[in-house]
Motif scaffolding. Structure first.
Motif, PDB file in Angstrom:
ATOM      1  N   ASP A   1       1.160  -1.044  -0.174  1.00 33.86           N
ATOM      2  CA  ASP A   1      -0.128   0.518   0.180  1.00 33.86           C
ATOM      3  C   ASP A   1       0.960   1.129  -0.180  1.00 33.86           C
ATOM      4  O   ASP A   1       0.720   2.324  -0.600  1.00 33.86           O
ATOM      5  N   ARG A   2       2.598   1.401   0.806  1.00 38.89           N
ATOM      6  CA  ARG A   2       2.866   2.188   0.766  1.00 38.89           C
ATOM      7  C   ARG A   2       3.834   2.773  -0.511  1.00 38.89           C
ATOM      8  O   ARG A   2       3.669   3.772  -1.225  1.00 38.89           O
ATOM      9  N   TYR A   3       4.249   1.453  -1.171  1.00 38.68           N
ATOM     10  CA  TYR A   3       5.311   1.472  -2.247  1.00 38.68           C
ATOM     11  C   TYR A   3       4.761   0.640  -2.942  1.00 38.68           C
ATOM     12  O   TYR A   3       5.206   1.563  -4.197  1.00 38.68           O
ATOM     13  N   GLY A   4       3.695  -0.017  -3.312  1.00 35.38           N
ATOM     14  CA  GLY A   4       3.321  -0.249  -4.020  1.00 35.38           C
ATOM     15  C   GLY A   4       4.136  -1.765  -4.980  1.00 35.38           C
ATOM     16  O   GLY A   4       4.308  -2.105  -5.797  1.00 35.38           O
ATOM     17  N   ARG A   5       5.997  -1.529  -4.198  1.00 35.16           N
ATOM     18  CA  ARG A   5       6.477  -2.845  -4.651  1.00 35.16           C
ATOM     19  C   ARG A   5       7.526  -3.205  -3.881  1.00 35.16           C
ATOM     20  O   ARG A   5       7.615  -2.301  -2.476  1.00 35.16           O
ATOM     21  N   ILE A   6       7.949  -4.255  -4.135  1.00 29.33           N
ATOM     22  CA  ILE A   6       9.073  -4.953  -3.174  1.00 29.33           C
ATOM     23  C   ILE A   6      10.281  -5.294  -4.077  1.00 29.33           C
ATOM     24  O   ILE A   6       9.669  -6.233  -5.272  1.00 29.33           O
ATOM     25  N   ASP A   7      11.620  -4.826  -3.895  1.00 28.00           N
ATOM     26  CA  ASP A   7      12.172  -5.264  -5.297  1.00 28.00           C
ATOM     27  C   ASP A   7      13.365  -6.225  -4.684  1.00 28.00           C
ATOM     28  O   ASP A   7      13.333  -6.909  -5.604  1.00 28.00           O
ATOM     29  N   ILE A   8      13.198  -6.366  -3.473  1.00 28.28           N
ATOM     30  CA  ILE A   8      14.263  -6.898  -2.904  1.00 28.28           C
ATOM     31  C   ILE A   8      14.203  -7.321  -1.415  1.00 28.28           C
ATOM     32  O   ILE A   8      12.984  -6.811  -0.273  1.00 28.28           O
ATOM     33  N   LEU A   9      14.302  -8.829  -0.856  1.00 25.66           N
ATOM     34  CA  LEU A   9      13.717  -9.274   0.542  1.00 25.66           C
ATOM     35  C   LEU A   9      14.892  -9.674   1.121  1.00 25.66           C
ATOM     36  O   LEU A   9      15.321 -11.504   0.583  1.00 25.66           O
ATOM     37  N   ILE A  10      15.120  -9.609   2.000  1.00 23.13           N
ATOM     38  CA  ILE A  10      16.348 -10.401   3.104  1.00 23.13           C
ATOM     39  C   ILE A  10      15.304 -11.162   4.701  1.00 23.13           C
ATOM     40  O   ILE A  10      15.356 -10.579   5.555  1.00 23.13           O
TER      41      ILE A  10
ATOM     42  N   GLN B   1       5.698  -8.131 -13.871  1.00 29.85           N
ATOM     43  CA  GLN B   1       4.015  -8.293 -15.005  1.00 29.85           C
ATOM     44  C   GLN B   1       3.552  -7.258 -15.238  1.00 29.85           C
ATOM     45  O   GLN B   1       3.176  -6.089 -16.434  1.00 29.85           O
ATOM     46  N   GLN B   2       4.030  -6.253 -14.035  1.00 26.19           N
ATOM     47  CA  GLN B   2       3.863  -4.758 -13.594  1.00 26.19           C
ATOM     48  C   GLN B   2       4.121  -3.454 -14.403  1.00 26.19           C
ATOM     49  O   GLN B   2       4.366  -2.255 -14.459  1.00 26.19           O
ATOM     50  N   ILE B   3       6.207  -4.302 -13.614  1.00 28.35           N
ATOM     51  CA  ILE B   3       6.725  -3.100 -13.629  1.00 28.35           C
ATOM     52  C   ILE B   3       7.727  -3.461 -14.716  1.00 28.35           C
ATOM     53  O   ILE B   3       8.478  -4.517 -14.648  1.00 28.35           O
ATOM     54  N   SER B   4       8.140  -2.289 -15.731  1.00 32.57           N
ATOM     55  CA  SER B   4       9.194  -3.112 -16.120  1.00 32.57           C
ATOM     56  C   SER B   4      11.090  -2.208 -15.931  1.00 32.57           C
ATOM     57  O   SER B   4      10.590  -1.950 -15.105  1.00 32.57           O
ATOM     58  N   ASP B   5      11.799  -2.781 -16.208  1.00 24.09           N
ATOM     59  CA  ASP B   5      12.600  -2.831 -15.979  1.00 24.09           C
ATOM     60  C   ASP B   5      13.188  -3.804 -13.949  1.00 24.09           C
ATOM     61  O   ASP B   5      13.315  -3.206 -13.446  1.00 24.09           O
ATOM     62  N   TYR B   6      12.056  -4.218 -13.975  1.00 26.01           N
ATOM     63  CA  TYR B   6      11.942  -5.360 -12.179  1.00 26.01           C
ATOM     64  C   TYR B   6      12.657  -5.903 -12.131  1.00 26.01           C
ATOM     65  O   TYR B   6      12.853  -7.454 -12.876  1.00 26.01           O
ATOM     66  N   LYS B   7      13.696  -6.352 -11.158  1.00 33.76           N
ATOM     67  CA  LYS B   7      14.443  -7.270 -11.125  1.00 33.76           C
ATOM     68  C   LYS B   7      14.817  -7.549  -9.612  1.00 33.76           C
ATOM     69  O   LYS B   7      15.574  -7.468  -8.663  1.00 33.76           O
ATOM     70  N   PRO B   8      13.564  -8.320  -9.164  1.00 38.08           N
ATOM     71  CA  PRO B   8      13.817  -8.896  -7.991  1.00 38.08           C
ATOM     72  C   PRO B   8      14.335  -9.669  -7.750  1.00 38.08           C
ATOM     73  O   PRO B   8      14.717 -11.085  -7.957  1.00 38.08           O
ATOM     74  N   VAL B   9      14.703  -9.930  -6.310  1.00 42.49           N
ATOM     75  CA  VAL B   9      15.617 -11.203  -4.873  1.00 42.49           C
ATOM     76  C   VAL B   9      14.803 -11.038  -3.927  1.00 42.49           C
ATOM     77  O   VAL B   9      14.692  -9.852  -3.498  1.00 42.49           O
ATOM     78  N   ILE B  10      15.068 -12.757  -3.656  1.00 43.79           N
ATOM     79  CA  ILE B  10      15.176 -12.914  -2.785  1.00 43.79           C
ATOM     80  C   ILE B  10      16.482 -13.738  -2.021  1.00 43.79           C
ATOM     81  O   ILE B  10      16.768 -14.278  -2.438  1.00 43.79           O
ATOM     82  N   ILE B  11      17.244 -13.354  -0.671  1.00 46.50           N
ATOM     83  CA  ILE B  11      18.098 -13.745   0.170  1.00 46.50           C
ATOM     84  C   ILE B  11      17.684 -14.315   1.566  1.00 46.50           C
ATOM     85  O   ILE B  11      16.796 -13.926   2.316  1.00 46.50           O
ATOM     86  N   PHE B  12      18.373 -15.169   1.446  1.00 47.76           N
ATOM     87  CA  PHE B  12      18.450 -16.177   2.556  1.00 47.76           C
ATOM     88  C   PHE B  12      19.102 -16.458   3.268  1.00 47.76           C
ATOM     89  O   PHE B  12      20.000 -16.686   2.749  1.00 47.76           O
ATOM     90  N   MET B  13      18.612 -15.879   4.890  1.00 46.67           N
ATOM     91  CA  MET B  13      19.918 -15.612   5.551  1.00 46.67           C
ATOM     92  C   MET B  13      20.139 -16.836   5.986  1.00 46.67           C
ATOM     93  O   MET B  13      19.630 -17.076   7.255  1.00 46.67           O
ATOM     94  N   THR B  14      21.229 -17.573   5.780  1.00 43.83           N
ATOM     95  CA  THR B  14      21.275 -19.443   6.784  1.00 43.83           C
ATOM     96  C   THR B  14      22.367 -19.133   8.071  1.00 43.83           C
ATOM     97  O   THR B  14      22.359 -18.333   8.499  1.00 43.83           O
ATOM     98  N   SER B  15      23.528 -20.059   7.538  1.00 38.54           N
ATOM     99  CA  SER B  15      24.407 -20.335   8.490  1.00 38.54           C
ATOM    100  C   SER B  15      25.233 -21.133   7.890  1.00 38.54           C
ATOM    101  O   SER B  15      24.970 -22.293   8.195  1.00 38.54           O
ATOM    102  N   VAL B  16      26.906 -21.052   8.511  1.00 34.51           N
ATOM    103  CA  VAL B  16      27.954 -21.824   8.348  1.00 34.51           C
ATOM    104  C   VAL B  16      27.110 -23.622   9.280  1.00 34.51           C
ATOM    105  O   VAL B  16      26.988 -24.521   8.821  1.00 34.51           O
ATOM    106  N   SER B  17      26.437 -23.484  10.420  1.00 33.50           N
ATOM    107  CA  SER B  17      25.733 -24.192  10.731  1.00 33.50           C
ATOM    108  C   SER B  17      24.425 -24.657   9.957  1.00 33.50           C
ATOM    109  O   SER B  17      24.202 -25.675  10.801  1.00 33.50           O
TER     110      SER B  17
END
Ligand code: NAP
Length: 259
Positions: free
Chosen positions: A79-88, A136-152
């Motif tokens: 609602d605030r931004y209309g987009r999410i480009d990267i999730l950490i 489908q809505q934003i041109s030049d949209y390059k979304p990324v998801i990152i999972f923070m795991t561990s050496v464990s």
């Protein structure tokens, strides 16, 4: 629709998440910062550090293990931004009491699994669905998801088995999301920190000071939250656009198998 790309960072109030938020603000992202409460000293301090880098700061309270609370949070960000480009997906806990696996309790197992694995998996699922639609809505949209795991994720510690198991599961979640989302144009990466100086490791500092000086970590120093922030910034810049599913181990050489 926000002009700038938007980063969503869980566990942003302290440690690694805080460094990631500051690094991404410097890279030109507006920051939606998640922790259990927006009223903590950590969240209050983070606001100016993000805004000083020219980014908007949107603090959000969410216990990541509450999967039924996640939908509203995702809606509020959109609602605030209309987009999410990267999730950490960074929020995580270590068990407060380190017990031998033969004494591990179901209560501790459930708590760690819910925060470190179930919560991030379903949060990523909700945001990935939105990213597929936004593609489908934003041109030049390059979304990324990152999972923070561990050496464990790949090394055994018999006195905090639930932590290792949760990170191992999250590592596979990263692989599965990378696989599923590869043909949707969404990149997924696993960032696997080594021994990093944060509140999480404060109680084992003396023990690890000694172990590190004796050579446990080949580069002979603690990792710093900024080491992880820099790696995430590199991913966010698109430096690894042909490497979905890649694991970035940032551990000062713990990954070197020595004889
Ligand atoms: N430090 C290390 O050596 C190390 C090594 C490998 C991997 N990691 C991983 O890196 C991530 C960050 O670790 P860190 O060392 O920066 O930890 P930290 O300093 O203890 O910070 C943990 C962060 O997670 C948030 N958090 C905790 N429980 C939460 C919950 N239920 N819902 C939402 N947020 C929650 C905390 O926020 P509030 O308390 O304000 O809610 C805080 O922002 C974790 O996933 C950890 O497993 C750390």
């Amino acid at each position: 629709m926000n002009d700038k790309p938007v980063a969503v960072i869980t566990g942003a109030s302290r440690g690694i998440g805080r460094s990631v938020a500051i690094a991404l603000a410097a890279e030109g992202y507006d920051i939606a910062a998640i922790a259990r409460s927006v009223d903590s000293e950590g969240m209050e301090n983070l606001g100016p550090d993000v805004e000083n880098r020219g980014a908007q700061f949107f603090p959000i309270g969410l216990d990541i293990s509450c999967t039924s609370c996640q939908k509203e949070v995702v809606s509020n960000i959109l609602d605030r931004y209309g987009r999410i480009d990267i999730l950490i997906n960074n929020a995580g806990v270590s068990p407060p009491h380190w017990e031998d696996v033969l004494n591990m309790t179901e209560e501790s197992y459930n708590r760690v699994m819910n925060i470190n694995l179930k919560g991030p998996v379903f949060f990523a699922q909700k945001i990935a669905r939105e990213m597929v639609w936004l593609k489908q809505q934003i041109s030049d949209y390059k979304p990324v998801i990152i999972f923070m795991t561990s050496v464990s994720a790949v090394r055994s510690s018999t006195n905090r088995a639930e932590y290792c198991m949760s990170k191992s599961g999250l590592s596979m979640a990263s692989t599965i999301f990378a696989d599923r989302l590869s043909h949707e144009g969404i990149l997924v990466f696993e960032v696997r920190p080594g021994v990093i100086q944060t509140d999480m490791t404060a109680k084992i500092k003396d023990k690890y000071d000694k172990l590190i000086s004796e050579g446990l970590v080949p580069q002979k120093r603690w990792g710093l939250p900024e080491d992880i922030g820099k790696a995430v910034a590199s991913i966010s810049r698109g430096d690894w656009n042909f490497s979905t599913g890649m694991v970035f181990e940032i551990s000062g050489g713990l990954n070197i198998n020595k004889l």
